[in-house]
Motif scaffolding. Structure first.
Motif, PDB file in Angstrom:
ATOM      1  N   UNK A   1      -7.015  -9.775   3.611  1.00 12.86           N
ATOM      2  CA  UNK A   1      -6.974 -11.076   3.455  1.00 12.86           C
ATOM      3  C   UNK A   1      -5.534 -11.701   2.947  1.00 12.86           C
ATOM      4  N   UNK A   2      -4.659 -10.689   2.288  1.00 14.77           N
ATOM      5  CA  UNK A   2      -3.337 -11.285   2.127  1.00 14.77           C
ATOM      6  C   UNK A   2      -2.297 -10.976   3.130  1.00 14.77           C
ATOM      7  N   UNK A   3      -2.765 -10.470   4.385  1.00 12.01           N
ATOM      8  CA  UNK A   3      -1.942  -9.837   5.311  1.00 12.01           C
ATOM      9  C   UNK A   3      -0.769 -10.720   5.614  1.00 12.01           C
ATOM     10  N   UNK A   4       0.229 -10.339   6.258  1.00 13.55           N
ATOM     11  CA  UNK A   4       1.247 -11.482   6.760  1.00 13.55           C
ATOM     12  C   UNK A   4       0.925 -11.960   8.151  1.00 13.55           C
ATOM     13  N   UNK A   5       0.396 -10.937   8.928  1.00 14.89           N
ATOM     14  CA  UNK A   5       0.113 -10.847  10.221  1.00 14.89           C
ATOM     15  C   UNK A   5      -0.921 -10.040  10.645  1.00 14.89           C
ATOM     16  N   UNK A   6      -1.604 -10.424  11.886  1.00 18.38           N
ATOM     17  CA  UNK A   6      -2.739  -9.803  12.250  1.00 18.38           C
ATOM     18  C   UNK A   6      -2.403  -8.160  12.785  1.00 18.38           C
ATOM     19  N   UNK A   7      -1.185  -8.098  12.939  1.00 12.29           N
ATOM     20  CA  UNK A   7      -0.711  -6.469  13.228  1.00 12.29           C
ATOM     21  C   UNK A   7      -0.541  -5.811  11.814  1.00 12.29           C
ATOM     22  N   UNK A   8      -0.208  -6.742  10.670  1.00 11.96           N
ATOM     23  CA  UNK A   8      -0.086  -5.926   9.277  1.00 11.96           C
ATOM     24  C   UNK A   8      -1.714  -5.507   8.926  1.00 11.96           C
ATOM     25  N   UNK A   9      -2.761  -6.542   9.144  1.00  8.52           N
ATOM     26  CA  UNK A   9      -3.993  -6.031   9.008  1.00  8.52           C
ATOM     27  C   UNK A   9      -4.386  -4.968   9.811  1.00  8.52           C
ATOM     28  N   UNK A  10      -4.151  -4.958  10.851  1.00  7.81           N
ATOM     29  CA  UNK A  10      -4.375  -3.921  11.831  1.00  7.81           C
ATOM     30  C   UNK A  10      -3.900  -2.430  11.237  1.00  7.81           C
ATOM     31  N   UNK A  11      -2.689  -2.655  10.915  1.00 13.57           N
ATOM     32  CA  UNK A  11      -1.942  -1.404  10.387  1.00 13.57           C
ATOM     33  C   UNK A  11      -2.618  -0.885   9.104  1.00 13.57           C
ATOM     34  N   UNK A  12      -3.028  -2.075   8.158  1.00 10.73           N
ATOM     35  CA  UNK A  12      -3.696  -1.441   7.077  1.00 10.73           C
ATOM     36  C   UNK A  12      -5.049  -0.930   7.272  1.00 10.73           C
TER      37      UNK A  12
END
Length: 360
Positions: free
Chosen positions: A303-314
């Motif tokens: 929910x707090x991710x900066x980018x979709x890629x950030x969310x993917x990496x998490x």
């Protein structure tokens, strides 16, 4: 040049409108010895623009006129190109015969609205030019039997930046336009190219096409499925254009391939994936993770991710298949737009390096 009141951007003129104006000026000169400058034409929707001539010449066989295309504020590949028409007398009863001059392509594959071997001058510009030749003939006592050779300076080089080579239009550009007007950032020529790409794939008997958001996803889809070039659709941001056209003109199988960000937007229901017209919803991604059993900390991190890629990496660090969830959501959106058309859909999600991070 008119402006769009909502955006303040200038409208422009299509290559078809420029070719019509050049043809009108050249045929008028052939019959009267004088070039009208500026030359006025009649377009659909009660538009009557005038064009200044950039080039004019006449010899014993015919007359030529050239117009520099102004695409307004649209980032059109042909903005500033010199569009010319040379008009010579044709055989009695022949009507208007079109020829491809320098920089105008020739059709080499079936599936387009023109026969193989014809110059790539689309039907509406042909009709506009024919109507204007008829009007000039009536005004000045001509027969209307002419050969019109359209050319675009540097068109062969410009065409490499378009879909034309993939569509089997070789040697130059297409002369395009339906209303004669270029609406800034409407991307109508891109959407038309998507449709023509589907037509060409169907005419070639392809049973599997791939709509790809960019060159990396196109390479991945081609390598994954061994698809020929004419089965690859440069979809860009226009997922809706691909899906709506396939709904009416189905191909048995469609692969949608793209980056996690754009396909996350498709999963949420957006059909135009451009960053200016749709945004990744991290709340929606977090909801996907929560519904699939992700822990509270991961849900909040997404929910707090900066980018979709950030969310993917998490999610990858947590061993959670966000890419597969996005692919499944994108497939659901695609199937919803297809409305039961006989098209089987699968989705391939990649990261920036071109690694497949989700299938659905």
């Amino acid at each position: 040049m008119s402006r769009d009141g909502s955006s303040g951007l200038r409208h422009g003129w299509t290559t078809g409108a420029c070719a019509t104006a050049a043809t009108t000026a050249a045929y008028t000169a052939l019959l009267t010895g004088e070039f009208p400058d500026p030359v006025s034409i009649d377009l659909p929707n009660d538009r009557h623009p005038s064009f200044a001539l950039a080039r004019e010449s006449m010899d014993r066989d015919g007359a030529s006129a050239g117009i520099v295309k102004d695409a307004g504020d649209d980032p059109d590949v042909t903005h500033g190109a010199l569009v010319s028409a040379r008009v010579t007398r044709g055989d009695p009863g022949s009507g208007v015969v079109f020829r491809a001059g320098e920089g105008v392509g020739t059709v080499t594959k079936p599936g387009l609205p023109l026969a193989v071997g014809e110059p790539a001058i689309n039907p509406v510009p042909r009709r506009l030019m024919t109507e204007h030749v008829t009007a000039v003939a009536q005004r000045h006592g001509g027969s209307g039997d002419v050969v019109v050779e359209v050319s675009v300076a540097g068109g062969a080089e410009l065409a490499r930046r378009t879909w034309n080579p993939r569509l089997g239009i070789l040697g130059g550009l297409s002369i395009l336009g339906t209303t004669g007007v270029v609406v800034p950032y409407s991307c109508s020529s891109w959407i038309d190219s998507i449709r023509r790409g589907i037509d060409v794939a169907r005419a070639a008997g392809r049973e599997h096409v791939a709509g790809c958001t960019g060159s990396t996803s196109e390479r991945v889809a081609q390598e994954l499925y061994g698809l020929p070039e004419d089965a690859l659709l440069d979809m860009g941001d226009f997922a809706g254009a691909v899906l709506k056209y396939l709904r009416r003109h189905p191909v048995p199988r469609l692969t949608v391939a793209g980056g996690i960000g754009k396909l996350a937007k498709l999963a949420e229901g957006h059909l135009d994936l451009h960053s200016a017209r749709s945004q990744v919803s991290f709340a929606a991604l977090a909801q996907l993770v929560a519904e699939a059993g992700g822990g509270p900390a991961l849900v909040e991190g997404v929910r707090q991710a900066n980018t979709a890629l950030d969310a993917l990496q998490q999610c990858a660090a947590a061993g959670f298949p966000l890419g597969d969830l996005v692919a499944a959501g994108a497939r659901r959106t695609a199937e919803g737009v297809l409305l039961g058309a006989p098209v089987e859909v699968d989705v391939v999600v990649i990261d920036r390096a071109g690694t497949i991070v989700g299938r659905g």
